[in-house]
Design an enzyme around this catalytic site. Structure first.
Site, PDB file in Angstrom:
ATOM      1  N   HIS A  11       1.166   7.965 -14.352  1.00 16.14           N
ATOM      2  CA  HIS A  11       0.277   6.844 -14.036  1.00 16.14           C
ATOM      3  C   HIS A  11      -1.094   7.053 -14.678  1.00 16.14           C
ATOM      4  O   HIS A  11      -1.402   8.134 -15.170  1.00 16.14           O
ATOM      5  CB  HIS A  11       0.111   6.683 -12.523  1.00 16.14           C
ATOM      6  CG  HIS A  11       1.290   6.060 -11.848  1.00 16.14           C
ATOM      7  ND1 HIS A  11       2.367   6.808 -11.405  1.00 16.14           N
ATOM      8  CD2 HIS A  11       1.577   4.766 -11.547  1.00 16.14           C
ATOM      9  CE1 HIS A  11       3.264   5.994 -10.851  1.00 16.14           C
ATOM     10  NE2 HIS A  11       2.797   4.760 -10.925  1.00 16.14           N
ATOM     11  N   LYS A  40      -5.398   6.562 -10.508  1.00 14.25           N
ATOM     12  CA  LYS A  40      -4.518   6.584  -9.330  1.00 14.25           C
ATOM     13  C   LYS A  40      -4.831   7.799  -8.468  1.00 14.25           C
ATOM     14  O   LYS A  40      -4.948   8.918  -8.968  1.00 14.25           O
ATOM     15  CB  LYS A  40      -3.047   6.599  -9.750  1.00 14.25           C
ATOM     16  CG  LYS A  40      -2.078   6.478  -8.580  1.00 14.25           C
ATOM     17  CD  LYS A  40      -0.657   6.222  -9.056  1.00 14.25           C
ATOM     18  CE  LYS A  40       0.326   6.173  -7.890  1.00 14.25           C
ATOM     19  NZ  LYS A  40       0.037   5.054  -6.968  1.00 14.25           N
ATOM     20  N   ALA A  43       7.228   0.294  -1.592  1.00 16.48           N
ATOM     21  CA  ALA A  43       6.263   1.118  -2.304  1.00 16.48           C
ATOM     22  C   ALA A  43       6.052   0.639  -3.730  1.00 16.48           C
ATOM     23  O   ALA A  43       5.130   1.082  -4.405  1.00 16.48           O
ATOM     24  CB  ALA A  43       6.722   2.577  -2.320  1.00 16.48           C
ATOM     25  N   THR A  88       6.529   5.220  -5.263  1.00 18.29           N
ATOM     26  CA  THR A  88       7.796   4.885  -5.914  1.00 18.29           C
ATOM     27  C   THR A  88       8.657   6.122  -6.120  1.00 18.29           C
ATOM     28  O   THR A  88       9.877   6.093  -5.929  1.00 18.29           O
ATOM     29  CB  THR A  88       7.533   4.189  -7.264  1.00 18.29           C
ATOM     30  OG1 THR A  88       6.768   3.017  -7.032  1.00 18.29           O
ATOM     31  CG2 THR A  88       8.830   3.819  -7.954  1.00 18.29           C
ATOM     32  N   THR A 125       0.838  -1.197   0.000  1.00 15.38           N
ATOM     33  CA  THR A 125       0.000   0.000   0.000  1.00 15.38           C
ATOM     34  C   THR A 125       0.874   1.248   0.000  1.00 15.38           C
ATOM     35  O   THR A 125       1.915   1.290   0.659  1.00 15.38           O
ATOM     36  CB  THR A 125      -0.920  -0.007   1.236  1.00 15.38           C
ATOM     37  OG1 THR A 125      -1.910  -1.022   1.070  1.00 15.38           O
ATOM     38  CG2 THR A 125      -1.611   1.329   1.429  1.00 15.38           C
TER      39      THR A 125
END
Length: 240
Positions: free
Chosen positions: A136, A140, A105, A147, A81
């Protein structure tokens, strides 16, 4: 392995399918709110009734992960998560006294290698400006990605920098202690992370592109297969 899933979004859906192909069993799904899944479903209200499992894989959100970590669950936990990083890590360290826990991550081993490369390259390119760009899909929620924060942490191990999120509010030249953060959300981009080193008359770009969410799903199963044989403790890709 008997796997308990925490959350049932797009990645844990793939974890379930890939786990079956790898001869593992999904014994249940823990959700914040009850909804139909192909497996027995549990919520925080009946968390004490969870089935026996060898490991829990969590691709959810802090609103579910944090209460789960505060419960009496004492099986190995693979935590993927993102968001609320400090609170998650603090809770995982407490849980690691009872069970082996793993945190990343990003469950791609390639991203782990990327952070190692960045950590090595940063002092060699100390006179260059650094910019970070992550891209992304439009579903999201958190930004910047976990990251990207992981990459920023890798840079900070060898260079004292601070993130710059909005240059429109800063009417001044950039300085070398800044790292510009750019976030892109659109379409079905699985995940891209770019590190740009910009110097005098030259640039260096290091990029990781995820072409399928299966790299995260398979990565979590790979970790789980190792974690179930570990002693209690807090693990990452660096010490697993």
């Amino acid at each position: 392995m008997r796997i308990l899933l925490c959350g049932y979004g797009s990645i844990n859906t793939r974890v379930a399918q890939l786990a079956k192909e790898r001869n593992h069993e999904i014994v249940g799904v823990l959700l914040k709110n009850d909804k139909p899944t192909p497996f027995p479903t549990y919520t925080l209200e009946n968390i004490n009734q969870l089935p026996d499992a060898d490991v829990l894989i969590d691709f959810s959100n802090p609103e579910l992960s944090l209460p789960m970590l505060a419960s009496n669950i004492n099986i190995p936990i693979v935590m993927a998560t993102t968001g609320e990083k400090e609170r998650l890590i603090s809770s995982l360290h407490k849980k690691s006294e009872q069970s082996p826990v793993f945190y990343s991550a990003n469950m791609s081993y390639g991203v782990h290698v990327l952070t190692e490369i960045i950590q090595y390259a940063t002092p060699l390119l100390n006179n260059m400006d650094v910019e970070l760009i992550e891209r992304h899909h439009n579903k999201k929620v958190d930004a910047p990605s976990g990251t990207l924060i992981k990459i920023l942490d890798a840079i900070n191990k060898n260079r004292n920098v601070h993130p710059m999120y909005d240059r429109s509010k800063n009417k001044a030249e950039r300085n070398q202690e800044e790292v510009g953060i750019s976030v892109v959300r659109g379409g079905t981009i699985v995940g891209e992370h770019e590190v740009l080193f910009a110097g005098l008359d030259e640039t260096i770009q290091i990029i990781h592109r995820a072409q399928s969410k299966d790299i995260f799903a398979n990565g979590s199963i790979d970790v789980a297969e190792k974690l179930i044989n570990k002693q209690n403790g807090f693990y990452t890709f660096s010490n697993l």
